[in-house]
Write a protein that holds these residues in place. Structure first.
Motif, PDB file in Angstrom:
ATOM      1  N   ALA A 155      17.302 -30.466  33.948  1.00  0.00           N
ATOM      2  CA  ALA A 155      17.889 -30.042  35.037  1.00  0.00           C
ATOM      3  C   ALA A 155      19.760 -30.018  35.325  1.00  0.00           C
ATOM      4  CB  ALA A 155      17.717 -30.850  35.884  1.00  0.00           C
ATOM      5  N   SER A 156      19.785 -28.912  36.415  1.00  0.00           N
ATOM      6  CA  SER A 156      20.900 -29.083  36.586  1.00  0.00           C
ATOM      7  C   SER A 156      21.568 -29.379  37.701  1.00  0.00           C
ATOM      8  CB  SER A 156      21.625 -28.215  36.266  1.00  0.00           C
ATOM      9  OG  SER A 156      20.842 -26.848  36.012  1.00  0.00           O
ATOM     10  N   GLY A 157      22.133 -28.397  38.957  1.00  0.00           N
ATOM     11  CA  GLY A 157      22.205 -27.845  39.852  1.00  0.00           C
ATOM     12  C   GLY A 157      23.677 -28.245  40.356  1.00  0.00           C
ATOM     13  N   ALA A 160      26.798 -28.699  37.585  1.00  0.00           N
ATOM     14  CA  ALA A 160      26.546 -28.404  36.128  1.00  0.00           C
ATOM     15  C   ALA A 160      27.627 -27.354  35.760  1.00  0.00           C
ATOM     16  CB  ALA A 160      25.649 -27.516  36.226  1.00  0.00           C
ATOM     17  N   VAL A 161      28.187 -26.589  36.760  1.00  0.00           N
ATOM     18  CA  VAL A 161      28.869 -25.362  36.301  1.00  0.00           C
ATOM     19  C   VAL A 161      30.238 -26.369  35.492  1.00  0.00           C
ATOM     20  CG1 VAL A 161      30.499 -25.706  38.004  1.00  0.00           C
ATOM     21  CG2 VAL A 161      30.694 -23.563  36.987  1.00  0.00           C
ATOM     22  N   LEU A 167      20.902 -31.055  29.948  1.00  0.00           N
ATOM     23  CA  LEU A 167      20.979 -31.431  27.574  1.00  0.00           C
ATOM     24  C   LEU A 167      22.809 -31.779  27.034  1.00  0.00           C
ATOM     25  CD1 LEU A 167      20.952 -29.601  25.298  1.00  0.00           C
ATOM     26  CD2 LEU A 167      21.740 -27.498  26.179  1.00  0.00           C
ATOM     27  N   GLU A 168      23.617 -31.017  28.164  1.00  0.00           N
ATOM     28  CA  GLU A 168      24.783 -31.821  27.495  1.00  0.00           C
ATOM     29  C   GLU A 168      25.406 -33.456  28.036  1.00  0.00           C
ATOM     30  OE1 GLU A 168      25.128 -28.971  29.191  1.00  0.00           O
ATOM     31  OE2 GLU A 168      25.275 -27.201  28.025  1.00  0.00           O
ATOM     32  N   HIS A 379      23.389 -22.193  42.085  1.00  0.00           N
ATOM     33  CA  HIS A 379      24.254 -22.391  41.852  1.00  0.00           C
ATOM     34  C   HIS A 379      25.203 -21.341  40.891  1.00  0.00           C
ATOM     35  CE1 HIS A 379      21.804 -25.765  42.545  1.00  0.00           C
ATOM     36  NE2 HIS A 379      20.824 -25.497  42.009  1.00  0.00           N
ATOM     37  N   GLY A 381      28.449 -20.219  39.878  1.00  0.00           N
ATOM     38  CA  GLY A 381      29.053 -20.379  38.982  1.00  0.00           C
ATOM     39  C   GLY A 381      28.296 -20.363  37.389  1.00  0.00           C
ATOM     40  N   ASP A 382      26.922 -20.887  37.028  1.00  0.00           N
ATOM     41  CA  ASP A 382      26.537 -20.954  36.055  1.00  0.00           C
ATOM     42  C   ASP A 382      25.570 -19.524  36.116  1.00  0.00           C
ATOM     43  OD1 ASP A 382      26.804 -23.246  34.599  1.00  0.00           O
ATOM     44  OD2 ASP A 382      25.596 -24.142  36.246  1.00  0.00           O
ATOM     45  N   GLU A 423      16.374 -23.809  35.801  1.00  0.00           N
ATOM     46  CA  GLU A 423      16.826 -25.587  35.675  1.00  0.00           C
ATOM     47  C   GLU A 423      15.752 -25.828  36.477  1.00  0.00           C
ATOM     48  OE1 GLU A 423      19.424 -26.267  38.579  1.00  0.00           O
ATOM     49  OE2 GLU A 423      18.739 -25.262  40.651  1.00  0.00           O
TER      50      GLU A 423
ATOM     51  N   LEU B 167      26.432 -28.395  19.046  1.00  0.00           N
ATOM     52  CA  LEU B 167      24.873 -29.211  20.074  1.00  0.00           C
ATOM     53  C   LEU B 167      26.179 -27.682  21.126  1.00  0.00           C
ATOM     54  CD1 LEU B 167      23.163 -30.464  21.229  1.00  0.00           C
ATOM     55  CD2 LEU B 167      24.492 -31.989  21.134  1.00  0.00           C
ATOM     56  N   GLU B 168      27.040 -28.327  21.629  1.00  0.00           N
ATOM     57  CA  GLU B 168      27.482 -27.908  22.864  1.00  0.00           C
ATOM     58  C   GLU B 168      27.263 -26.047  22.550  1.00  0.00           C
ATOM     59  OE1 GLU B 168      28.686 -30.665  21.569  1.00  0.00           O
ATOM     60  OE2 GLU B 168      27.681 -32.328  23.156  1.00  0.00           O
ATOM     61  N   ARG B 190      24.340 -19.372  30.894  1.00  0.00           N
ATOM     62  CA  ARG B 190      24.651 -20.567  30.589  1.00  0.00           C
ATOM     63  C   ARG B 190      23.702 -22.099  30.705  1.00  0.00           C
ATOM     64  NH1 ARG B 190      30.101 -20.984  32.312  1.00  0.00           N
ATOM     65  NH2 ARG B 190      29.408 -23.091  33.003  1.00  0.00           N
ATOM     66  N   LYS B 191      22.208 -21.210  30.936  1.00  0.00           N
ATOM     67  CA  LYS B 191      21.565 -22.493  30.635  1.00  0.00           C
ATOM     68  C   LYS B 191      20.569 -21.811  31.203  1.00  0.00           C
ATOM     69  CE  LYS B 191      21.735 -23.467  35.455  1.00  0.00           C
ATOM     70  NZ  LYS B 191      22.359 -24.296  37.270  1.00  0.00           N
ATOM     71  N   SER B 192      19.271 -22.382  30.847  1.00  0.00           N
ATOM     72  CA  SER B 192      17.668 -22.136  30.925  1.00  0.00           C
ATOM     73  C   SER B 192      17.020 -23.384  30.815  1.00  0.00           C
ATOM     74  CB  SER B 192      17.411 -21.529  29.743  1.00  0.00           C
ATOM     75  OG  SER B 192      16.557 -20.995  29.815  1.00  0.00           O
ATOM     76  N   SER B 193      15.702 -23.165  31.670  1.00  0.00           N
ATOM     77  CA  SER B 193      14.642 -24.761  30.980  1.00  0.00           C
ATOM     78  C   SER B 193      13.522 -23.756  30.686  1.00  0.00           C
ATOM     79  CB  SER B 193      14.335 -25.206  32.886  1.00  0.00           C
ATOM     80  OG  SER B 193      15.907 -25.947  32.965  1.00  0.00           O
ATOM     81  N   ASP B 197      13.072 -26.449  23.554  1.00  0.00           N
ATOM     82  CA  ASP B 197      14.759 -26.197  23.663  1.00  0.00           C
ATOM     83  C   ASP B 197      14.395 -25.936  21.444  1.00  0.00           C
ATOM     84  OD1 ASP B 197      17.084 -25.770  22.535  1.00  0.00           O
ATOM     85  OD2 ASP B 197      17.688 -27.651  23.937  1.00  0.00           O
ATOM     86  N   HIS B 200      17.947 -26.013  19.843  1.00  0.00           N
ATOM     87  CA  HIS B 200      18.845 -26.988  19.041  1.00  0.00           C
ATOM     88  C   HIS B 200      18.079 -28.416  18.111  1.00  0.00           C
ATOM     89  CE1 HIS B 200      21.123 -26.159  23.205  1.00  0.00           C
ATOM     90  NE2 HIS B 200      22.136 -26.487  22.027  1.00  0.00           N
TER      91      HIS B 200
END
Lengths: 466, 466
Positions: A155-157, A160-161, A167-168, A379, A381-382, A423, B167-168, B190-193, B197, B200
């Motif tokens: 998840a993010s939301g 996250a930007v 992940l991080e 979201h 920004g992402d 997400e 990793l990041e 920038r992100k994905s679900s 993964d 990684h």
């Protein structure tokens, strides 16, 4: 579809009887509870499990899984029930494993900016527990999801930007394997090169490889200064162009959210937002030291003005800021209120930021052309945005139009080198899109699934078919 | 040890003949080239492969792997040869797959801060290619490693404290599976679900699951302002306490490196550093806007002074800064120069930052007690440091002492909730430590290995024994 041979009726009865002995009243077969556990916040419908178990420890989870594994009984992990992709549907029946009573914050290491929680802790409860340490857990998907669920969907939301996604921010896990073995992955060091990255294999695995019972998380200091503002635009393109510029300048903004005209109309009415016109709007939040926030604000105001944005409207007090973000969090329900009784199909595409204008404008045009009511929120920004496709669940023709619209939006995102889900996860509803996006790589995912869950008991029918 | 049945001599001859047909002069069997490919920068010794192939495309890699898979011929990927953990040893013979000619930067997306490179591109070549776009790739392990190798060991280095590790910063890969299938993981969003993964899982897999041929990387804008400084301390404790304070204040410092007294003595002499005393020293680098760097510097100077640190010595010009970091990068070779002809055993532990003082002080005390010459250098902002244990390679007693010292330092790190390797990987030399650190989780890693590489051809004998 299912190549596995799951427990037959007598075997299921035996598992349930043994679970009753093990857990007493925490094994529940009441229809209402089973129904409640058989669906999330989505419109895929309910598929009730055979029973629900309320577990209280990793060891109990291991006992439940060992038993279910022995009998090939499906297991569906359940956190807060906020999935929007059909993750909770018991497609092959089985046990809904409810982790909501595993809600202890186990360790807080303020000095190292990490903590360890049980999987049933919600993000709001975690931030409540952290409030005296000057630190917080930034990932905010809107819903008060469980941390275990958030790991499972990567998840993010809204934050996250700046702070990244799960992940991080997940650095270690306790996982119970489908056979009932307890393993620990990752650790507390800020980095490690020790072996395969099991932590991130389980992050985003949507309950299909085992049950996550504990999570080690990265935390962040509460910034000295937080400022929130909104800015309205006459058209979608100008708002999105503003976002692209902000991101390309690498301004370390904390949140940058877009609500299109229809979504704003819904939010103004549903959340009683005052002082807004029903126009495309960006919500911003800036975090940092006084000097750094001042720098960020100056740059972003300048960029927005150059694109024709209105003057910034500031949410100065904590209360005003909370009201603003509450409205943002309620956007989904505000959207639903546009067509009471409608079912909703949510897209979740995410594209490289430079392609965002093309993706969002395409989505809005197609939404208008579809004749369906489709607020858009994102979201941005992402590069991630959601089209809430509202449709009458008794109208097959509307549903077909909705599905075609979703398909077109995903196809466009993939063409723009994006992803079908930023997400929410694949769950039950986006399996076809995963194949379009990742092709042969899905075969590798299947190999991993078969290696770690040879009887296929974990959350069957999700992510991909075997 | 090896439960796999690898190609026998006639089969190996046949593979080599077929590779000769495929690659012509790019199939090399000259002893000198084989010897050069059979070891890295470490002291584990050379195990030469049967042959070396110089590949030029992902398709060629796929052809080589399909052939090797058919005959159960081991394959060891080779990038720049800078491993320090015996990754390149051909323990079962086989083919060294040299990717250094796959050195094209394929795409640069400055507007989205990402790029795509072939695995043989070195980090310096990448930054050279990016220099006109105002962006850079920050991960800097010191050596001019290949990006493919850096992915494979989940590398990090001096800038990780601000920019994260591989990793990041790895967002997608092209991988050739052991059977010779080409798959793509991750993407440019920038992100994905979307699914497991795989990106990684391959990051940090040390060449044991397939061959990485292309990498999508996150990039970062070159900061407006960069300032570098050094600060000297009378004792190790004060220097480490400064680091802990800086990190606990969450100052977004770019680099914070520690060199102990012995290491500084070596660097002053080897790198002709002027104006330094042979005392424990911190090297700092600050990135940001003018205002933000000024804020960071003020805070860090204050913290260092309160711990008894010297006044900051500034490397004002780009040349002075480069000279400083060159000395830091040469620390390994400077350390070696303390005992010409010695072999070196490097520790790579990483602990939570709050436990850093305990870990480093323990390491230094044990090093002194061992009677061996052991300079210490570290990426201490991450809690990561290296003890370079120098030993006479013809003196079995010294080697035993060195090994015992390394073991004690790792045991202490694990006791402090750290890891046996922060950035070098497990390779050949740290397999025992992986078991101590991750216990049962290593069984899961073995299951993944067996699922993705059923014949065990990829880099046999590394990370864990099967």
């Amino acid at each position: 579809m299912a190549p596995f041979c799951y427990a037959d009726a007598p075997a299921r009865a035996s598992v349930i009887m043994q679970l009753k002995t093990l857990l007493g009243e925490r094994l529940i077969t009441a229809q209402a509870v089973r129904d409640q556990h058989g669906q999330g916040e989505d419109s895929y419908g309910c598929k009730a499990p055979d029973a629900v178990v309320m577990v209280r420890s990793t060891e109990e989870v291991a006992q439940v899984l060992a038993l279910c594994h022995q009998y090939a009984m499906p297991v569906i992990p359940y956190g807060a029930g906020s999935s929007v992709e059909g993750h909770l549907m018991a497609l092959e029946g089985g046990i809904s494993l409810d982790l909501s009573e595993m809600n202890q914050v186990l360790e807080i290491h303020a000095e190292d900016l990490d903590c360890r929680v049980q999987a049933g802790v919600t993000r709001e409860a975690l931030n409540q527990a952290l409030r005296y340490d000057g630190i917080f857990f930034p990932i905010d998907p809107g819903a008060n999801a469980s941390i275990g669920g958030m790991v499972s969907t990567r998840a993010s939301g809204t934050n996250a930007v700046r702070y990244g996604t799960m992940l991080e921010n997940v650095i270690g896990l306790t996982v119970v394997t489908p056979e009932g073995r307890i393993i620990k992955t990752g650790g507390r060091a800020r980095k490690s090169s020790a072996g395969y990255d099991l932590t991130h294999l389980y992050t985003g695995s949507e309950g299909t490889l085992g049950v996550i019972t504990e999570i080690q998380l990265r935390l962040h200091p509460i910034p000295d200064t937080i400022k929130a503002a909104t800015c309205q635009f006459d058209d979608l393109q100008s708002a999105v162009d503003t976002v692209i510029s902000v991101m390309q300048c690498a301004i370390p903004i904390a949140r940058i959210e877009l609500l299109n005209e229809l979504q704003m109309k819904a939010c103004i009415s549903y959340s009683k937002l005052e002082g807004f016109e029903p126009k495309t709007t960006l919500f911003f939040e800036f975090h940092g030291t006084v000097a750094s926030v001042a720098e960020q604000v100056e740059l972003v105001e300048e960029l927005a003005a150059s694109m024709g944005g209105s003057a910034f409207s500031w949410a100065e007090s904590t209360e005003a800021r909370n009201a603003l973000w509450k409205a943002r969090h309620q956007a989904y329900f505000a959207g639903l209120s546009l067509q009471p009784g409608a079912s909703v199909l949510t897209t979740d595409v995410c594209v490289p930021v430079s392609r965002l204008a093309e993706a969002v404008l395409f989505a809005e045009q197609e939404a208008v052309a579809s004749g369906l009511s489709c607020p858009i929120v994102g979201h941005v920004g992402d590069g991630n945005f959601h089209v809430l496709i509202l449709q009458d669940e008794n109208d097959a023709e509307q549903q077909a139009r909705g599905k075609a619209l979703s398909k077109a939006i995903v196809a466009k995102a993939l063409e723009l080198e994006g992803t079908c889900t930023g997400e929410h996860g694949i769950g039950y509803g986006k399996k076809g899109y995963l194949l379009e996006e990742h092709g042969e790589a899905v075969d590798l995912m299947r190999s991993l699934k078969r290696a770690l869950d040879p009887k296929g008991i974990m959350n069957p029918g999700k992510i991909f078919d075997l």
